[in-house]
Write a protein that holds these residues in place. Structure first.
Motif, PDB file in Angstrom:
ATOM      1  N   UNK A 261       0.841  -1.192   0.000  1.00 21.64           N
ATOM      2  CA  UNK A 261       0.000   0.000   0.000  1.00 21.64           C
ATOM      3  C   UNK A 261       0.878   1.244   0.000  1.00 21.64           C
ATOM      4  N   UNK A 262       0.485   2.203  -0.791  1.00 20.99           N
ATOM      5  CA  UNK A 262       1.215   3.462  -0.832  1.00 20.99           C
ATOM      6  C   UNK A 262       0.494   4.467   0.071  1.00 20.99           C
ATOM      7  N   UNK A 263       1.256   5.180   0.817  1.00 21.12           N
ATOM      8  CA  UNK A 263       0.668   6.162   1.717  1.00 21.12           C
ATOM      9  C   UNK A 263       0.157   7.349   0.942  1.00 21.12           C
TER      10      UNK A 263
END
Length: 83
Positions: free
Chosen positions: A10-12
Motif C-alpha cells: 500500500x502506498x501512503x
C-alpha cells in the motif's frame, strides 16, 4: 478475475500540511474567542463587585440621612397597613 489484480504494498497518501500562514478569518475567530473568554471572566468578577458596591452605597447613603433599610421597610409596611 482476481488473479489479474496487482496487489502490491500500500502506498501512503500524501499528508496535508497546515498552511504556514493563518488566514484573516482564522485570526478574527481567535480574537473573538479570546475576547469572549475575557469578557466572561471579567463579568464573573465585576458583577458581584457592582452588586456589593450598590449595597454599600445604599447603606452609606441611608446612614448619612439617619435611617436604615429596615426602618424604610417598616415605614412602607405601616403605610400599607393603613390603606
Amino acid at each position: 478475475m482476481t488473479s489479474e489484480i496487482h496487489e502490491g504494498p500500500l502506498q501512503g497518501s500524501r499528508t496535508l500540511d497546515a498552511p504556514a500562514k493563518v488566514s484573516w478569518r482564522e485570526k478574527r475567530y481567535e480574537r473573538r474567542r479570546r475576547r469572549v473568554w475575557f469578557e466572561e471572566i471579567l463579568g464573573w468578577i465585576l458583577v458581584p463587585v457592582i452588586i456589593l458596591g450598590c449595597y454599600w452605597f445604599l447603606e452609606v447613603g441611608l446612614s448619612a440621612l439617619g435611617t436604615s433599610p429596615a426602618a424604610i421597610m417598616e415605614g412602607i409596611e405601616a403605610i400599607l397597613a393603613t390603606l
